[in-house]
Enzyme design. Structure first.
Site, short mmCIF file in Angstrom:
data_model
loop_
_atom_site.label_atom_id
_atom_site.label_comp_id
_atom_site.label_asym_id
_atom_site.label_seq_id
_atom_site.Cartn_x
_atom_site.Cartn_y
_atom_site.Cartn_z
N VAL A 14 -5.00 -2.67 0.99
CA VAL A 14 -5.48 -3.89 0.33
C VAL A 14 -4.36 -4.93 0.19
CG1 VAL A 14 -6.56 -4.82 -1.76
CG2 VAL A 14 -7.28 -2.59 -0.89
N LYS A 104 -10.16 -0.07 -9.32
CA LYS A 104 -11.37 0.31 -10.07
C LYS A 104 -11.10 1.42 -11.09
CE LYS A 104 -12.11 2.41 -5.75
NZ LYS A 104 -12.61 2.25 -4.43
N GLU A 128 -13.40 -9.01 -8.70
CA GLU A 128 -14.48 -8.85 -7.73
C GLU A 128 -14.29 -7.62 -6.84
OE1 GLU A 128 -17.41 -11.20 -7.03
OE2 GLU A 128 -17.76 -9.15 -6.40
N GLY A 133 -16.35 -3.71 -2.92
CA GLY A 133 -15.47 -4.38 -1.95
C GLY A 133 -15.84 -5.81 -1.63
N LYS A 204 -17.50 2.31 -10.83
CA LYS A 204 -18.00 0.98 -10.48
C LYS A 204 -19.22 0.63 -11.34
CE LYS A 204 -16.36 1.55 -5.76
NZ LYS A 204 -16.76 2.07 -4.43
N GLY A 302 -12.41 -1.43 2.77
CA GLY A 302 -11.70 -1.85 3.98
C GLY A 302 -10.76 -3.00 3.68
N1 LIG Z 1 -8.84 0.60 0.42
C1 LIG Z 1 -9.96 0.02 0.07
O1 LIG Z 1 -10.84 -0.25 0.91
C2 LIG Z 1 -10.19 -0.36 -1.36
C3 LIG Z 1 -11.40 -0.99 -1.71
C4 LIG Z 1 -11.60 -1.41 -3.04
C5 LIG Z 1 -10.62 -1.14 -3.99
N2 LIG Z 1 -9.47 -0.49 -3.62
C6 LIG Z 1 -8.45 -0.24 -4.65
O2 LIG Z 1 -7.29 -1.00 -4.32
C7 LIG Z 1 -6.11 -0.31 -4.73
C8 LIG Z 1 -5.19 -0.15 -3.51
O3 LIG Z 1 -5.85 0.63 -2.53
P1 LIG Z 1 -5.22 0.84 -1.09
O4 LIG Z 1 -6.29 1.48 -0.28
O5 LIG Z 1 -4.56 -0.39 -0.62
O6 LIG Z 1 -4.10 1.95 -1.43
P2 LIG Z 1 -2.90 2.41 -0.49
O7 LIG Z 1 -3.17 2.05 0.92
O8 LIG Z 1 -2.61 3.82 -0.86
O9 LIG Z 1 -1.67 1.49 -0.97
C9 LIG Z 1 -1.17 1.55 -2.26
C10 LIG Z 1 0.07 0.68 -2.34
O10 LIG Z 1 0.53 0.64 -3.67
C11 LIG Z 1 1.89 1.05 -3.75
N3 LIG Z 1 2.01 1.79 -5.01
C12 LIG Z 1 1.23 2.82 -5.44
N4 LIG Z 1 1.62 3.22 -6.66
C13 LIG Z 1 2.68 2.41 -7.00
C14 LIG Z 1 3.53 2.33 -8.12
N5 LIG Z 1 3.39 3.15 -9.17
N6 LIG Z 1 4.49 1.39 -8.13
C15 LIG Z 1 4.65 0.55 -7.09
N7 LIG Z 1 3.87 0.59 -5.98
C16 LIG Z 1 2.91 1.51 -5.94
C17 LIG Z 1 2.15 1.89 -2.53
O11 LIG Z 1 3.52 1.82 -2.22
P3 LIG Z 1 4.15 2.55 -0.90
O12 LIG Z 1 3.63 1.73 0.26
O13 LIG Z 1 5.61 2.44 -1.07
O14 LIG Z 1 3.60 3.94 -0.92
C18 LIG Z 1 1.25 1.19 -1.50
O15 LIG Z 1 1.94 0.09 -0.92
C19 LIG Z 1 -6.58 1.01 -5.33
O16 LIG Z 1 -6.60 0.89 -6.71
C20 LIG Z 1 -7.99 1.19 -4.75
O17 LIG Z 1 -8.83 1.92 -5.60
C21 LIG Z 1 -9.24 -0.11 -2.34
#
Ligand SMILES: NC(=O)c1ccc[n+]([C@@H]2O[C@H](COP(=O)([O-])OP(=O)(O)OC[C@H]3O[C@@H](n4cnc5c(N)ncnc54)[C@H](OP(=O)(O)O)[C@@H]3O)[C@@H](O)[C@H]2O)c1
Length: 328
Positions: A14, A104, A128, A133, A204, A302
């Site tokens: 994200v 979330k 949002e 998503g 959600k 996504g």
């Molecule tokens: N993926 C989706 O489609 C989606 C959809 C809706 C909502 N979300 C929400 O969006 C958020 C991010 O999801 P994502 O899929 O992007 O996750 P992700 O790919 O696992 O990326 C998480 C990022 O956050 C960093 N991070 C995690 N914990 C941290 C901390 N304590 N301090 C500093 N940095 C930290 C990680 O650092 P490193 O890179 O160094 O590991 C990484 O860059 C989540 O809360 C998820 O529920 C995701």
């Protein structure tokens, strides 16, 4: 041209998406808003990883480098889990930053408190992306509330579960094999527990309840059942009777103002509006006094769908609070 300085917490799926959209759409955003957007800092856990960002952006592992930077106007939050995300956003709000989150797990629990805090500090909070998503459900409900009464919200809020159920039905494969495919395609996490247990859809639903009904039911009163107990035989038998399993999260508010929610697999027939919603899509039906049933369908997760929902919040905030955002 005046500028707006932003920080992005998290640079995974994200966070990187936000960064890409702000860069790819920079000219259109400048033209539409009259502001240049500067991504000043990005917070990550591991600063040694190579990241695709421009040299002008600071990559840091220290949140205080961001929160102590008084030039930052807006904080995007896309890290994982309740903490430290809640603490970081609370501090950002306290310092007068507008905040936008996709988290979330954090928002289902702490959203009401964060919203109060943001209102008290006179800043905006966009969320949002926390629910469905790229489907603009938060904006839709927010827009309906002043003129209409929302009776019930139900829908497919977890794309991974829907993908698995669709695969089981279309290909006659067992749950575990369908889950494995979802993981290989990047739809399910390495640890898919929250998706298949119903917990993700529940969170959600609680976010939607707080918005539409002014509060959440007691969490322990909401039955939450996942799809992990459904066998391929169940799905095949249902298909023979022209029925389909959908994993549906459902909430309504009764005449006494009591909120009732439930999350679990439901058998539905061809006349149900969620019957044709296959694959990873999310779909939400909002029942209101004036509109009857309004159905929104689209990608529930996504990089681009989620990040564009957050940038959409950002543009709305610029529109609302432009005087508060001019940093130079
Ligand atoms: N993926 C989706 O489609 C989606 C959809 C809706 C909502 N979300 C929400 O969006 C958020 C991010 O999801 P994502 O899929 O992007 O996750 P992700 O790919 O696992 O990326 C998480 C990022 O956050 C960093 N991070 C995690 N914990 C941290 C901390 N304590 N301090 C500093 N940095 C930290 C990680 O650092 P490193 O890179 O160094 O590991 C990484 O860059 C989540 O809360 C998820 O529920 C995701």
């Amino acid at each position: 041209m005046p500028s707006i300085n932003v920080a992005i917490l998290g640079f995974g799926i994200v966070g990187e998406g936000i960064y890409k959209i702000l860069n790819e759409r920079s000219k259109a955003i400048e033209k539409g808003t009259g502001y240049t957007i500067n991504v000043v800092s990005i917070l990550v856990r591991d600063t040694t990883k190579t990241r695709q960002s421009t040299p002008g952006t600071k990559i840091t592992g220290d949140i205080q480098e961001i929160l102590s930077d008084s030039s930052i106007d807006v904080v995007f939050e896309a890290i994982v889990g309740e903490e430290p995300a809640y603490a970081y956003l609370s501090e950002a709000i306290e310092k007068g930053c507008h905040v936008i989150t996709a988290n979330k797990a954090m928002f289902a629990t702490h959203g009401p408190a964060l919203l109060k805090h943001a209102e008290f500090r006179g800043v905006n909070l966009g969320y949002e992306a926390t629910t469905a998503g790229g489907v603009p459900i938060i904006r839709t409900i927010t827009g309906l509330l002043p003129t209409d009464r929302i009776r019930r919200i139900r829908g497919v809020l977890n794309g991974t579960s829907n993908f698995i159920l669709t695969k089981m039905r279309n290909e006659g494969i067992p749950f575990k094999k369908a889950l494995h495919e979802a993981q290989e395609l990047g739809y399910a996490e390495a640890d898919p527990t929250d998706d298949i247990s119903g917990k993700d859809a529940f969170r959600k639903l609680m976010i939607l309840s707080a918005l539409a009904f002014g509060g959440q039911p007691k969490w322990e009163d909401v039955a939450v059942i996942g799809i992990d107990g459904i066998t391929v035989e169940d799905v095949t038998d249902a298909s023979k009777g022209k029925l389909r399993y959908r994993h549906i999260a459902d909430i309504y508010c009764d005449e006494n103002g009591v909120r009732h929610g439930g999350v679990g697999p439901v058998l539905i027939g061809p006349d149900h509006p969620l019957y044709s919603v296959d694959g990873v899509d999310n779909a939400i039906i909002v029942d209101t006094d004036h509109l009857g049933a309004l159905t929104l369908i689209g990608p529930g997760a996504g990089m681009y769908p989620t990040a564009s929902a957050m940038v959409g919040d950002f543009l709305q905030i610029i529109g609302k609070r432009e005087t508060a955002l001019v940093s130079n």
